[in-house]
Structures are given as structure tokens and as C-alpha cells.
Design a protein around this motif. Structure first.
Motif, PDB file in Angstrom:
ATOM      1  N   CYS A 243       0.829  -1.201   0.000  1.00  0.00           N
ATOM      2  CA  CYS A 243       0.000   0.000   0.000  1.00  0.00           C
ATOM      3  C   CYS A 243       0.871   1.262   0.000  1.00  0.00           C
ATOM      4  CB  CYS A 243      -0.936  -0.004   1.203  1.00  0.00           C
ATOM      5  SG  CYS A 243      -0.051   0.057   2.739  1.00  0.00           S
ATOM      6  N   LEU A 244       0.299   2.318  -0.497  1.00  0.00           N
ATOM      7  CA  LEU A 244       0.971   3.627  -0.561  1.00  0.00           C
ATOM      8  C   LEU A 244       0.619   4.430   0.698  1.00  0.00           C
ATOM      9  CD1 LEU A 244       2.467   4.942  -3.188  1.00  0.00           C
ATOM     10  CD2 LEU A 244       1.397   2.737  -3.517  1.00  0.00           C
ATOM     11  N   PRO A 245       1.462   5.294   1.191  1.00  0.00           N
ATOM     12  CA  PRO A 245       2.806   5.573   0.697  1.00  0.00           C
ATOM     13  C   PRO A 245       3.874   4.609   1.242  1.00  0.00           C
ATOM     14  CG  PRO A 245       2.314   7.032   2.521  1.00  0.00           C
ATOM     15  CD  PRO A 245       1.089   6.185   2.325  1.00  0.00           C
ATOM     16  N   ASP A 246       3.448   3.651   2.123  1.00  0.00           N
ATOM     17  CA  ASP A 246       4.403   2.781   2.831  1.00  0.00           C
ATOM     18  C   ASP A 246       5.375   2.091   1.872  1.00  0.00           C
ATOM     19  OD1 ASP A 246       1.995   3.331   4.153  1.00  0.00           O
ATOM     20  OD2 ASP A 246       2.344   1.760   5.615  1.00  0.00           O
ATOM     21  N   LYS A 247       4.831   1.650   0.717  1.00  0.00           N
ATOM     22  CA  LYS A 247       5.657   0.920  -0.254  1.00  0.00           C
ATOM     23  C   LYS A 247       6.939   1.674  -0.616  1.00  0.00           C
ATOM     24  CE  LYS A 247       5.073  -0.604  -5.075  1.00  0.00           C
ATOM     25  NZ  LYS A 247       4.105  -0.774  -6.175  1.00  0.00           N
ATOM     26  N   PHE A 248       6.847   3.004  -0.627  1.00  0.00           N
ATOM     27  CA  PHE A 248       7.998   3.811  -1.063  1.00  0.00           C
ATOM     28  C   PHE A 248       8.618   4.628   0.074  1.00  0.00           C
ATOM     29  CE2 PHE A 248       5.409   3.644  -5.086  1.00  0.00           C
ATOM     30  CZ  PHE A 248       6.257   2.773  -5.765  1.00  0.00           C
TER      31      PHE A 248
END
Ligand SMILES: Cc1ncc(COP(=O)(O)O)c(C=O)c1O
Length: 382
Positions: A243-248
Motif C-alpha cells: 500500500c501507498l505511501p508505505d511501499k515507497f
């Protein structure tokens, strides 16, 4: 002696009012990490983080949701994240002729892995004819990455036309807005971008070390993270969250930077980008007009609608580095000299290998500063 800072293309100075106070406030009164604690300071920091994402959404007319606004250390990181996470061996990438090494160095490195790229031509003023964009596309073209405005000559790329071509061919368009964010209006939605990479420390007037990438949701889903690690979420799993923003956003966030950027964005939104652009372009016009008959070549277009306030000069009778040295030592004018991390931009505009002396104006630059700089350049150029 005067002390005139004309290097806003490298980084803004002074920063927006309130930025230093906000960084100080975080360091002395808040101090807590986000997504890792549930005490009051952690919650108040989390709300500043969320608000900062929302301010970026407002500034760039980005309506997909705050989770798609990803904090980065800057544009270099954001571009690397996209190139490394989206482009595969066999893919073809289209770029402009004026790209910064933030784009070119990873791309050239990826050539060894079987990635190819092509540069859309530009003329000696750095102007790209929109008709030259579409013929660059091959059946393997998977991405277009465009420097919105050149950090060497200030010329703006015809982004609307590129966006239209990308839309027709279903090619994601990624924009390096290093020289336009905060200087020139950018509408993410209207352009239908895949991603917009912005630095916090240049036209947005925030601190160094903080920037953002705004991702379209479909494109975000297709990009593999460059860095993996703790996110403070899904901590029962050793797999990276999707999930975003965790992925990045692995690792502890740059919270002093985000607090500073928050203050900078509030100031930029209240001042408006349009007003700032008008100010900077009046200064640019004055600078260029004042030097039309001086012994320097003024690089980039003279059409104010097609440029930003970054102006490179090539001195006719002087070594450019020597000229920049005199401007600093005898007049107190701070400029940047050399290649500006964009060698092909210099090859395109005909200033390779001598480089240029780059003047770049910002919100704090005054008419008197520009008049003084014009007089100084004329004297040094004689
Ligand atoms: C056009 C352009 N792209 C990328 C960058 C890299 O930005 P940063 O150093 O903030 O990562 C710069 C910085 O000068 C730039 O001017």
C-alpha cells in the motif's frame, strides 16, 4: 561589498519565512517519530506529515489522494526509484536533450542491462519542436521522462504536447520538475502524468534533503520500491507492504525536513506561484535585455513565455569559470559555473566543453540586484 545570491537554480536562499522556525520547533518541541508511537507528539507530527502531503496535492492539482504523495530526499532519489523500479531490460525510454544527470546517469548505467534510450532533439536555444516527440516512440518504449525546464538554459519543454502523445500511446510520462516546482504552475491532473518529481529545497523554498514524488495510482502499482525496510506498519510481516505511501517510504522519515517543507508550502500557496513567476520573469527580462549588446552569449530562448528564470551566459573574451570568479570576488555575486550536471544540455546548446556561468533568480531577488548584476557582467565581459 554586496552579497547577491543568484544561484536559486541550485537551491533557494533565503528559505521562505517560517521554514527555519518550523524545523527548530520540530527539533526542540516535537522530536517524535511517526507511525511508531501513539503519544501526543507522535500524533501531532503525523498530522503535519499528512497536511504536508495535502499541501503538495493542492499546489499541483493532484486529486488521487494523499497516500500517493510520497516523500523522497529529492528529485535524484525520486527519479532513480522510478527508473530502477519500472524500467526492465529490453525497454526503451524517451528523454529530452536537456536532462540532468539525475536521469542520465541511472539510464546510462541501465544500458548495460539492456535498456535503451533516445533523446528528443532540441535546437541551440534548447527548444523542442513538438512534432519531434511522436517519431521517437518505438514498440519497446515503456516510459518518457522529461525535464520540465532546463537547469542550464531555462528553456521550458512543451509538456502539454508530450502529455498528449503519451496519452495516445499509453506511455507513462514522468516529469522532473526541479526547475519549475514553485516557479511555474503545474497541473498534474490536466497533464495526466504518471509521476511528478519535485525538490523541496529549490522553488518551493524548503530545506534540503526533502522532496516528493506524486504518483498516479496505476503507475505507483507498477513500480517496485528501490529501498525496502521498516515502515511502522504491518510489522508482523517481513514482506514489504504494497500500500501507498508505505511501499515507497521505508525507514525513519525526514521530519525536520517535512516540518520545514510544510511552512514553505503554506508560504508558496499564500503567495501564489503565478505571482512569483511574474516577479521572476520581470527580473529575467530585465537581465536579458540589459545584456543583449554585451560581449556574452545569452543561452536559451528569449521568449519569456517559454523559459524560467535560469539564464546561462557564455563569455566571449573570458574563460567562464574566471568570469564567475571575478563576479564573486570583485562584485559579491554568487553564480554557478561549469556543466551544471547536464553535459548533453551543453552539447545541445553549443556550450560544451566550456560550460556557462549560470544566473538564477528567486523570490527574494530584487530589481536592484539584477541591475547591479547587469553592470557587473558588462564590466567583466569587456
Ligand atoms: C533539472 C534537475 N534535475 C534534477 C536535479 C537533482 O535534484 P536534487 O539534487 O534535489 O536531487 C536538479 C538539481 O540541480 C536539477 O536541476
Amino acid at each position: 561589498m554586496k552579497n547577491i545570491y543568484l544561484d536559486h537554480g541550485a537551491t533557494s536562499f533565503p528559505k521562505a519565512p517560517g521554514v527555519a522556525d518550523a524545523v527548530y520547533k520540530y527539533m526542540t518541541e516535537v522530536g517524535a517519530n511517526v507511525s511508531r508511537g501513539t503519544y501526543a507528539q507522535a500524533i501531532s507530527a503525523a498530522s503535519v506529515v499528512l497536511e504536508t502531503r495535502e499541501l503538495l496535492m493542492k499546489l499541483f492539482n493532484f486529486n488521487y489522494g494523499s497516500e500517493y504523495v510520497v516523500f523522497t530526499p529529492g528529485v535524484t532519489f525520486g527519479i532513480n526509484q522510478i527508473l530502477r523500479g519500472y524500467v526492465h531490460p529490453g525497454d526503451h525510454v524517451i528523454v529530452s536533450s536537456l536532462e540532468h544527470n539525475a536521469v542520465m546517469r541511472p539510464l546510462v548505467d541501465m544500458e548495460r542491462e539492456g535498456v535503451t534510450f533516445a533523446r528528443i532533439p532540441a535546437n541551440e536555444d534548447g527548444i523542442t519542436d513538438p512534432k519531434d516527440i511522436e517519431p521517437m516512440i518505438t514498440e519497446n518504449t515503456s516510459l518518457m521522462v522529461i525535464c520540465h525546464a532546463s537547469n542550464v538554459c531555462g528553456t521550458i519543454f512543451p509538456l502539454r504536447e508530450a502529455a498528449e502523445v503519451c496519452r495516445r500511446h499509453h506511455i507513462p510520462l514522468v516529469v522532473d520538475a526541479s526547475q519549475t516546482a514553485g516557479h511555474y504552475p503545474i497541473d498534474f491532473e490536466e497533464l495526466g502524468l504518471a509521476a511528478l518529481c519535485v525538490p523541496g529545497h529549490k522553488g518551493l523554498l524548503g530545506p534540503q534533503g526533502i522532496g516528493a514524488t506524486l504518483f498516479g495510482p496505476g503507475f505507483a502499482a507498477a513500480v517496485t520500491p528501490l529501498v525496502m525496510g521498516g515502515t511502522g506498519s504491518f510489522s508482523d510481516s517481513e514482506e514489504m507492504p504494497d500500500c501507498l505511501p508505505d511501499k515507497f517510504e521505508s525507514g525513519t522519515m525526514n521530519l525536520p525536513g517535512i516540518y520545514g517543507l510544510h511552512a514553505a508550502l503554506e508560504y508558496t500557496l499564500s503567495e501564489t506561484v503565478e505571482k512569483r513567476r511574474q516577479h521572476e520573469m520581470e527580473l529575467t527580462r530585465k537581465f536579458i535585455d540589459g545584456l543583449l549588446d554585451a560581449h556574452v552569449r545569452i543561452c536559451g530562448t528569449k521568449d519569456m513565455d517559454k523559459r524560467v528564470g535560469v539564464v546561462s551566459l557564455d563569455f566571449e573574451y573570458d574563460d567562464n569559470s574566471q568570469a564567475a570568479y571575478y563576479l564573486d570576488s570583485d562584485y559579491g555575486i554568487r553564480t554557478r559555473t561549469g556543466m551544471h550536471c547536464a553535459p548533453n544540455a551543453h552539447k545541445t546548446i553549443g556550450t560544451f566543453p566550456q560550460g556557462t556561468v549560470r544566473f538564477s533568480f528567486g523570490y527574494g531577488t530584487t530589481e536592484e540586484d539584477v541591475e547591479y548584476a547587469v553592470r557587473a557582467v558588462r564590466e567583466v565581459a569587456e
